[in-house]
Write a protein that holds these residues in place. Structure first.
Motif, PDB file in Angstrom:
ATOM      1  N   VAL A  52       0.684  -1.333   0.057  1.00 16.57           N
ATOM      2  CA  VAL A  52       0.003  -0.045  -0.033  1.00 16.57           C
ATOM      3  C   VAL A  52       0.959   1.157   0.086  1.00 16.57           C
ATOM      4  CG1 VAL A  52      -1.876   1.258   1.256  1.00 16.57           C
ATOM      5  CG2 VAL A  52      -1.643  -1.222   1.336  1.00 16.57           C
ATOM      6  N   VAL A  53       0.779   2.145  -1.050  1.00 11.27           N
ATOM      7  CA  VAL A  53       1.639   3.014  -1.187  1.00 11.27           C
ATOM      8  C   VAL A  53       0.884   4.576  -0.609  1.00 11.27           C
ATOM      9  CG1 VAL A  53       3.294   4.550  -2.648  1.00 11.27           C
ATOM     10  CG2 VAL A  53       2.777   2.016  -2.916  1.00 11.27           C
ATOM     11  N   GLY A  54       1.302   5.080   0.180  1.00 10.45           N
ATOM     12  CA  GLY A  54       0.733   6.472   0.867  1.00 10.45           C
ATOM     13  C   GLY A  54       0.874   7.689  -0.419  1.00 10.45           C
ATOM     14  N   GLY A  55       0.177   8.516   0.018  1.00  8.61           N
ATOM     15  CA  GLY A  55       0.150   9.879  -0.956  1.00  8.61           C
ATOM     16  C   GLY A  55       0.804  11.103  -0.028  1.00  8.61           C
ATOM     17  N   LEU A  56       0.794  12.205  -0.606  1.00  2.08           N
ATOM     18  CA  LEU A  56       1.272  13.371  -0.269  1.00  2.08           C
ATOM     19  C   LEU A  56       0.737  13.663   1.373  1.00  2.08           C
ATOM     20  CD1 LEU A  56       2.934  16.041  -0.815  1.00  2.08           C
ATOM     21  CD2 LEU A  56       0.696  17.205  -1.193  1.00  2.08           C
ATOM     22  N   SER A  57       1.707  13.918   2.295  1.00  2.00           N
ATOM     23  CA  SER A  57       1.458  13.813   3.646  1.00  2.00           C
ATOM     24  C   SER A  57       0.860  12.714   4.249  1.00  2.00           C
ATOM     25  CB  SER A  57       0.744  15.226   3.966  1.00  2.00           C
ATOM     26  OG  SER A  57      -0.712  14.895   3.942  1.00  2.00           O
ATOM     27  N   GLY A  58       0.905  11.588   3.766  1.00  2.00           N
ATOM     28  CA  GLY A  58       0.049  10.300   4.235  1.00  2.00           C
ATOM     29  C   GLY A  58       1.122   9.425   5.016  1.00  2.00           C
ATOM     30  N   VAL A  59       1.023   9.637   6.271  1.00  2.00           N
ATOM     31  CA  VAL A  59       1.767   9.108   7.286  1.00  2.00           C
ATOM     32  C   VAL A  59       1.175   7.458   7.312  1.00  2.00           C
ATOM     33  CG1 VAL A  59       2.184  10.839   8.684  1.00  2.00           C
ATOM     34  CG2 VAL A  59       0.138   9.509   9.126  1.00  2.00           C
ATOM     35  N   ALA A  60       2.170   6.588   7.688  1.00  2.00           N
ATOM     36  CA  ALA A  60       1.727   5.059   7.274  1.00  2.00           C
ATOM     37  C   ALA A  60       0.317   4.887   8.212  1.00  2.00           C
ATOM     38  CB  ALA A  60       3.082   4.380   7.831  1.00  2.00           C
ATOM     39  N   VAL A  61       0.291   5.303   9.449  1.00  2.00           N
ATOM     40  CA  VAL A  61      -0.759   4.656  10.067  1.00  2.00           C
ATOM     41  C   VAL A  61      -2.269   5.070   9.696  1.00  2.00           C
ATOM     42  CG1 VAL A  61      -1.034   6.955  11.405  1.00  2.00           C
ATOM     43  CG2 VAL A  61      -1.931   4.809  12.650  1.00  2.00           C
ATOM     44  N   ALA A  62      -2.287   6.186   8.601  1.00  2.00           N
ATOM     45  CA  ALA A  62      -3.390   6.597   7.991  1.00  2.00           C
ATOM     46  C   ALA A  62      -3.807   5.541   7.013  1.00  2.00           C
ATOM     47  CB  ALA A  62      -3.380   7.655   7.388  1.00  2.00           C
ATOM     48  N   TYR A  63      -3.103   4.628   6.672  1.00  2.68           N
ATOM     49  CA  TYR A  63      -3.681   3.603   5.794  1.00  2.68           C
ATOM     50  C   TYR A  63      -3.556   2.255   6.412  1.00  2.68           C
ATOM     51  CZ  TYR A  63      -2.219   7.053   2.431  1.00  2.68           C
ATOM     52  OH  TYR A  63      -2.413   8.133   1.740  1.00  2.68           O
ATOM     53  N   GLU A  64      -3.483   2.044   7.743  1.00  2.00           N
ATOM     54  CA  GLU A  64      -3.929   0.592   8.192  1.00  2.00           C
ATOM     55  C   GLU A  64      -5.218   0.342   8.167  1.00  2.00           C
ATOM     56  OE1 GLU A  64      -2.334  -1.401  10.146  1.00  2.00           O
ATOM     57  OE2 GLU A  64      -0.272  -0.686   9.932  1.00  2.00           O
ATOM     58  N   GLY A 121       0.946   8.568  -4.166  1.00  2.00           N
ATOM     59  CA  GLY A 121       1.678   7.336  -4.327  1.00  2.00           C
ATOM     60  C   GLY A 121       1.466   6.538  -5.782  1.00  2.00           C
ATOM     61  N   GLY A 122       0.320   6.998  -6.528  1.00  3.44           N
ATOM     62  CA  GLY A 122       0.055   6.283  -7.844  1.00  3.44           C
ATOM     63  C   GLY A 122       1.009   6.815  -8.869  1.00  3.44           C
ATOM     64  N   LEU A 123       1.400   7.993  -8.767  1.00  5.59           N
ATOM     65  CA  LEU A 123       2.270   8.391  -9.654  1.00  5.59           C
ATOM     66  C   LEU A 123       3.750   8.033  -9.495  1.00  5.59           C
ATOM     67  CD1 LEU A 123       1.221  12.472  -9.822  1.00  5.59           C
ATOM     68  CD2 LEU A 123       0.633  10.586 -11.607  1.00  5.59           C
ATOM     69  N   VAL A 124       4.062   7.881  -7.987  1.00  7.67           N
ATOM     70  CA  VAL A 124       5.258   7.323  -7.629  1.00  7.67           C
ATOM     71  C   VAL A 124       5.299   5.778  -8.207  1.00  7.67           C
ATOM     72  CG1 VAL A 124       6.811   6.523  -5.778  1.00  7.67           C
ATOM     73  CG2 VAL A 124       5.603   8.964  -5.718  1.00  7.67           C
ATOM     74  N   SER A 125       4.301   5.009  -7.885  1.00  5.85           N
ATOM     75  CA  SER A 125       4.367   3.536  -8.568  1.00  5.85           C
ATOM     76  C   SER A 125       4.500   3.633  -9.943  1.00  5.85           C
ATOM     77  CB  SER A 125       3.297   3.185  -8.060  1.00  5.85           C
ATOM     78  OG  SER A 125       3.021   3.038  -6.628  1.00  5.85           O
ATOM     79  N   ARG A 126       3.630   4.554 -10.758  1.00  5.93           N
ATOM     80  CA  ARG A 126       3.765   4.459 -12.084  1.00  5.93           C
ATOM     81  C   ARG A 126       5.055   4.853 -12.477  1.00  5.93           C
ATOM     82  NH1 ARG A 126       0.133   8.172 -15.387  1.00  5.93           N
ATOM     83  NH2 ARG A 126       0.955   7.079 -17.206  1.00  5.93           N
ATOM     84  N   TYR A 127       5.445   5.691 -12.130  1.00  4.37           N
ATOM     85  CA  TYR A 127       6.957   6.257 -12.391  1.00  4.37           C
ATOM     86  C   TYR A 127       8.159   5.048 -12.493  1.00  4.37           C
ATOM     87  CZ  TYR A 127      11.137   9.107 -13.619  1.00  4.37           C
ATOM     88  OH  TYR A 127      12.394   9.393 -14.140  1.00  4.37           O
ATOM     89  N   TYR A 128       7.840   4.247 -11.347  1.00  6.31           N
ATOM     90  CA  TYR A 128       8.638   2.993 -11.227  1.00  6.31           C
ATOM     91  C   TYR A 128       8.347   2.005 -12.376  1.00  6.31           C
ATOM     92  CZ  TYR A 128       9.673  -1.470  -9.020  1.00  6.31           C
ATOM     93  OH  TYR A 128      10.261  -2.777  -8.876  1.00  6.31           O
ATOM     94  N   LEU A 129       7.163   1.973 -12.598  1.00 11.47           N
ATOM     95  CA  LEU A 129       6.836   0.907 -13.734  1.00 11.47           C
ATOM     96  C   LEU A 129       7.183   1.218 -15.040  1.00 11.47           C
ATOM     97  CD1 LEU A 129       2.988   0.100 -12.700  1.00 11.47           C
ATOM     98  CD2 LEU A 129       4.974  -1.236 -12.208  1.00 11.47           C
ATOM     99  N   LYS A 130       7.357   2.462 -15.454  1.00 16.72           N
ATOM    100  CA  LYS A 130       7.407   2.883 -16.618  1.00 16.72           C
ATOM    101  C   LYS A 130       8.990   3.296 -17.032  1.00 16.72           C
ATOM    102  CE  LYS A 130       5.200   5.889 -20.224  1.00 16.72           C
ATOM    103  NZ  LYS A 130       3.952   6.826 -20.688  1.00 16.72           N
TER     104      LYS A 130
END
Length: 264
Positions: A52-64, A121-130
């Protein structure tokens, strides 16, 4: 209209404030799931680990909350908090994410991982993919409210005289027409054998226009309200909402789009 623009700017400013006051961390050196094995597995034991990849200012606990749902469905689940809480250069964050993916693969013995990414986080992941060869190590990509083609919210900050995204590099890169997005979206949106799914909502306060959260070239693009017109889901709500999760769950097993409009 001015009130709406002001509300959008306040939302962005709040995200920046959270980022500036929180403790920024890079990828953990020893990625391990936060809980024991689930008692009611939905996924097969051989399923890819899910990051699970967080977004801008997204601390890890917010994605629990979404991580807990995934664990309950049988997935080995990890949460990746963006370096510097995502304020900095997105390609730099993507290179750090590439290292984290390798750590997860090493710790689990898995050849591939699946990615569920929120917002930036979706842009970070897409850049990693592409751009970084990530298609060799990712099986499924699911984005939640990611400004794949930018957002006017970032542009409005400059329009109101607050400078270029108040100096936040990632915000500048998420502005419609940015050089970063021009590069990311040049050519094929969905390279490799990865299965791409995007999920968006009409009530997204931070991705405007909401159609910019979709990608081209064969991705499965899901607008929640096309299936559940009465469902109200905001930008942050995408990682909390039960209906959104049923779409995520289906995407991770290559199933048809069948949202549960009454899911909690």
């Amino acid at each position: 209209m001015l009130l709406r623009k002001t509300a959008l700017v306040l939302a962005l400013a709040t995200a920046a404030l959270l980022a500036s006051t929180a403790t920024a961390t890079a990828a953990p050196a020893d990625p391990t799931p936060a809980t024991a094995a689930p008692t009611t597995p939905f996924a097969a034991a051989a399923a890819n680990p899910v990051i699970v990849v967080g977004g801008l200012s997204g601390v890890a606990v917010a994605y629990e909350p979404i991580a807990a749902r995934l664990r309950a469905d049988g997935y080995r689940t990890f949460i990746y908090q963006l370096p510097g809480l995502g304020l900095g250069d997105i390609p730099t964050s993507a290179r750090a994410f590439a290292s984290y993916v390798n750590q997860v693969r090493a710790s689990t013995g898995a050849a591939s991982v699946d990615v569920v990414a929120h917002s930036e986080g979706g842009l970070v992941s897409r850049y990693y993919l592409k751009r970084l060869g990530g298609t060799a190590t990712v099986g499924r990509y699911v984005s939640l409210g990611t400004p794949q083609y930018g957002t006017y919210v970032a542009n409005i900050v400059a329009f109101l005289g607050l400078g270029s995204c108040a100096g936040i590099v990632a915000c500048q890169q998420m502005s419609i027409g940015s050089a970063f997005l021009a590069d990311l979206n040049a050519g094929d949106d969905t390279p490799g054998a990865v299965r791409y799914t995007t999920i968006r909502t009409l009530q997204d306060e931070l991705v405007r226009p909401t159609g910019n959260a979709a990608v081209n070239d064969g991705a499965t693009n899901v607008l929640i309200q096309s299936y559940c017109p009465l469902r109200v889901v905001g930008h942050l709500g995408l990682v909390l909402d039960g209906t959104a999760y049923t779409i995520v769950r289906g995407a991770l097993v290559d199933g048809p789009v069948r949202p549960n409009c009454l899911a909690l």
